[in-house]
Design an enzyme around this catalytic site. Structure first.
Site, short mmCIF file in Angstrom:
data_model
loop_
_atom_site.label_atom_id
_atom_site.label_comp_id
_atom_site.label_asym_id
_atom_site.label_seq_id
_atom_site.Cartn_x
_atom_site.Cartn_y
_atom_site.Cartn_z
N CYS A 2 -14.21 -21.96 44.98
CA CYS A 2 -13.21 -23.01 45.15
C CYS A 2 -13.58 -24.25 44.32
O CYS A 2 -14.75 -24.49 44.02
CB CYS A 2 -13.13 -23.43 46.61
N ARG A 27 -11.65 -21.66 39.00
CA ARG A 27 -12.58 -21.34 40.09
C ARG A 27 -11.91 -20.58 41.22
O ARG A 27 -12.58 -19.92 42.01
CB ARG A 27 -13.15 -22.63 40.68
N TRP A 74 -10.43 -20.03 46.53
CA TRP A 74 -10.72 -18.60 46.36
C TRP A 74 -11.15 -18.12 47.74
O TRP A 74 -12.21 -18.49 48.23
CB TRP A 74 -11.83 -18.41 45.34
N ASN A 98 -16.14 -25.79 49.53
CA ASN A 98 -16.44 -24.63 48.69
C ASN A 98 -17.67 -23.97 49.27
O ASN A 98 -18.68 -24.64 49.50
CB ASN A 98 -16.72 -25.11 47.25
N GLY A 99 -17.60 -22.66 49.53
CA GLY A 99 -18.78 -21.97 50.05
C GLY A 99 -18.46 -21.25 51.35
O GLY A 99 -17.30 -20.98 51.65
N GLU A 478 -19.89 -2.59 30.32
CA GLU A 478 -19.21 -3.88 30.19
C GLU A 478 -17.73 -3.67 29.84
O GLU A 478 -16.86 -4.37 30.36
CB GLU A 478 -19.94 -4.73 29.14
N LYS A 482 -14.57 -5.00 32.03
CA LYS A 482 -13.48 -5.84 31.49
C LYS A 482 -12.13 -5.24 31.83
O LYS A 482 -11.21 -5.94 32.24
CB LYS A 482 -13.57 -5.97 29.95
N GLU A 485 -11.28 -5.57 35.57
CA GLU A 485 -11.04 -6.95 36.01
C GLU A 485 -9.62 -7.43 35.70
O GLU A 485 -9.00 -8.07 36.53
CB GLU A 485 -11.98 -7.91 35.27
N HIS A 501 -23.36 15.79 33.81
CA HIS A 501 -24.01 15.88 35.13
C HIS A 501 -23.08 15.48 36.28
O HIS A 501 -23.54 15.18 37.36
CB HIS A 501 -25.27 15.02 35.15
N LYS A 600 -14.17 -17.62 38.69
CA LYS A 600 -15.06 -17.73 37.53
C LYS A 600 -16.51 -17.90 37.94
O LYS A 600 -17.39 -17.32 37.34
CB LYS A 600 -14.60 -18.92 36.68
#
Ligand code: F6R
Length: 605
Positions: A2, A27, A74, A98-99, A478, A482, A485, A501, A600
């Site tokens: 947040c 955020r 968030w 925030n948290g 990666e 991407k 996301e 495998h 973020k």
């Protein structure tokens, strides 16, 4: 996570809160709200969804005030809704947070037992009630605030206003960062320097455990013991200009194209192009260590895995890499001659910060490869090894990743030199290769037409596999991250040899396989794996170079990247996977810069 802003100002506060929240929207963006003093009373406006919804609310119900707080959320506790949007209120107290308050359930039960009722599902509301009950017990505002803070467990940054105290904003930091901005006859509180950036570039960083009382004249800061302390302001660079999208449709697109510059700026801190030498900015001597332990999360973790391949191959330096959220909760066997390296764009990721502290508590020396030089990690580490990617706004990391990989590659060369694994000529050759990387990354970003066409087909897929060998297996992971996301398509990255495998069972005509296949010593092996995919009807897309292309043209659709030495191939192949994810998301019409459920900077566990 947040975003928080608090303002004790002289001019209308609502547009200023909104301006700041726009910079903080990266955020969190599932709801937003403000609260401010209008004729001595606290008024509140909140809206679910993007900030523009709050702006619309403010248009129909304007707020006339000069002092207030704002928040962009968030969600952690309670689904995104107007009811759960901050600010939260109880009695005279209004809070943005925030948290996570870990003991909120216990506190809520206690407060409910005293007859207090709750209107949201959030953990934040208990903070408002706690402060209000301390006020009701007769404590003055700052004491009531401190008494409430003493009851909280968890990670939080808070901004608080209190009815009857129209020139006061209170703040506290326990975990996530909080800054104080110093204006002319006005003061600001923000979750980072970007939050207060539109109003001032004089900023004090609160220490963990600090709390603060702001009025128009200044700030009184107290540490966790309640002792008044000095946190002198620093001048920070103005970030307003670099936050524009320019002619690009999305920040992510811009940031992909910013990469040559981001990498060049970063390398300037590590490479001496006259002597053709690489060195850590602080001259660290890698011959004094026997092992490296890297900790990081997400994309930064994959940068760490690439670094592992390179440190071991070129510098003969055993390197372990672990996701920070695991490392912090186990008992890793660390030796005194190990250097712990944390990698982070934000420098605030809670898991990485906790892992860094864990390693420190185990007696390790800590270096951080970090993009925000004023961040908690930068301040807490023994060694600061910066990346110079500039602010990254798109939630999906791109230029911060290549900046991390380029800094780490330069450190690999430095380590190879100090550990006498390469002589002066070989070191000069490696430096020359790395200096070429920005140009090759720019060239790689030009393959957009092929990428766009392939991305159109990818956007119809439900599952996608990414394959690579060596350091390219980390880039495959990666690439999958991407795609997940921003396009919400399920994707996995694998070391190509692992396919047989298990994952090969997933292959059918609907499951595209993307191979990262530079023409290197492992090329033929990857080629065989792709034939196995083709034989099972899986559509194959190969990112390769001009030398690999003729060997793959009958099995795969091709994206051609510039030819690159294995030392820099991960950097040169990165734009292809980023652009593939980007255009797939654009074809799907998703919110590229602010994908659902993400934030973020992840300052909670
Ligand atoms: C992915 C992404 C995240 C971050 C991770 C660590 O695109 O951005 O996976 O890489 O949350 O963040 P930092 O680097 O700020 O520690």
């Amino acid at each position: 996570m947040c975003g928080i802003i608090g303002i004790v100002g002289q001019t209308p506060v609502a547009p200023r809160l909104i301006e700041s929240l726009k910079r903080l929207e990266y955020r969190g963006y599932d709801s937003a709200g403000i609260a401010a003093f209008e004729n001595g009373r606290v008024v509140r406006r909140r809206a679910e969804g993007k900030l523009r919804n709050l702006e619309a609310v403010l248009q129909s119900e304007p707020v006339q005030a000069t002092v207030g707080v704002g928040h962009t959320r968030w969600a952690t506790h309670g689904r995104p809704s107007e009811r759960n949007a901050h600010p939260h209120q109880a009695g005279r107290v209004t809070v943005v947070h925030n948290g996570i308050i870990e003991n909120f359930a216990e506190l809520k039960a206690e407060l409910a037992g005293q007859g207090r009722s709750f209107e949201s599902e959030t953990d934040t509301e208990v903070v408002a009630h706690l402060i209000d009950s301390e006020l009701k017990a007769g404590k003055p505002p700052v004491e009531a605030f401190k008494a409430a803070l003493d009851r909280l467990r968890g990670a939080y940054a808070l901004a608080v206003i209190i009815e009857g105290e129209t020139q006061l904003v209170l703040g506290a930091r326990h975990g996530p960062p909080l800054v104080v901005g110093w204006g002319q006859g006005e003061m600001f509180l923000g979750s980072d320097a970007l939050a207060v950036g539109p109003f001032t570039n004089r900023v004090s960083y609160l220490h963990d455990g600090d709390y603060v009382a702001l009025d128009a004249q200044g700030a009184r800061v107290f540490d966790g013991t309640g002792a008044e302390v000095s946190r002198p302001p620093k001048q920070v660079s103005s970030s307003a200009a670099v936050m524009e999208k320019g002619n690009y449709r999305h920040f992510m697109e811009k940031e992909i194209h910013d990469q040559p510059e981001a990498v060049q700026h970063t390398l300037a801190a590590y490479l001496d192009p006259v002597r053709m030498r690489a060195e850590a900015p602080d001259g660290f001597d890698f011959s004094t260590i026997d092992r490296i332990q890297i900790v990081a999360c997400g994309t930064a973790y994959y940068a760490g895995v690439i670094a592992k391949y390179l440190f071991e191959r070129y510098a003969g330096l055993p390197t372990d890499v672990e996701v920070a959220s695991e490392f912090r909760y186990r008992s890793p066997a660390l030796s005194p001659r190990t250097l712990a390296i944390a990698i982070s764009q934000s420098g605030e990721t809670a898991d990485t910060l906790a892992a860094l502290r864990h390693a420190r508590a185990e007696g390790q020396k800590i270096a951080v490869v970090v993009n925000v030089p004023t961040s908690s990690m930068a301040r807490e580490a023994d060694r600061l090894w910066p990346t110079h990617a500039g602010p990254e706004i798109g939630v999906a990391s791109t230029k911060a990743f290549t900046a991390q990989v380029s800094a780490l590659t330069a450190l690999v060369i430095a380590a190879a030199g100090k550990r006498k694994k390469v002589d002066g000529n070989e070191q000069a050759r490696m430096v020359r290769l790395l200096l070429e990387a920005p140009r090759l990354i720019a060239e790689a970003s030009e393959a957009e037409d092929e990428v766009r066409a392939i991305a159109y087909d990818l956007s119809k897929a439900r599952d996608v596999l990414y394959l690579g060998r060596g350091a390219m297996s980390a880039l495959a992971m990666e690439g999958a991250l991407k795609l997940k996301e921003i396009s919400y398509i399920h994707a996995e990255g694998y070391a190509a040899g692992e396919l047989k495998h298990g994952p090969i069972a997933l292959i059918d005509e609907q499951t595209p396989v993307i191979a990262l296949a530079p023409y290197d010593e492992l090329f033929e092996k990857t080629q065989s794996n792709l034939q196995e995919v083709g034989a099972r009807g899986g559509p194959v897309i190969a990112v390769t170079d001009r030398r690999g292309a003729p060997h793959l043209s009958s099995t795969a659709r091709l994206i051609i990247a510039p030819e690159a030495d294995p030392l820099i191939a991960p950097l040169v192949f990165a734009p292809a996977i980023q652009l593939l994810a980007y255009y797939t998301a654009v074809h799907k019409g998703t919110d590229v810069d602010q994908p659902r459920n993400l934030a973020k900077s992840v300052t909670v566990e």
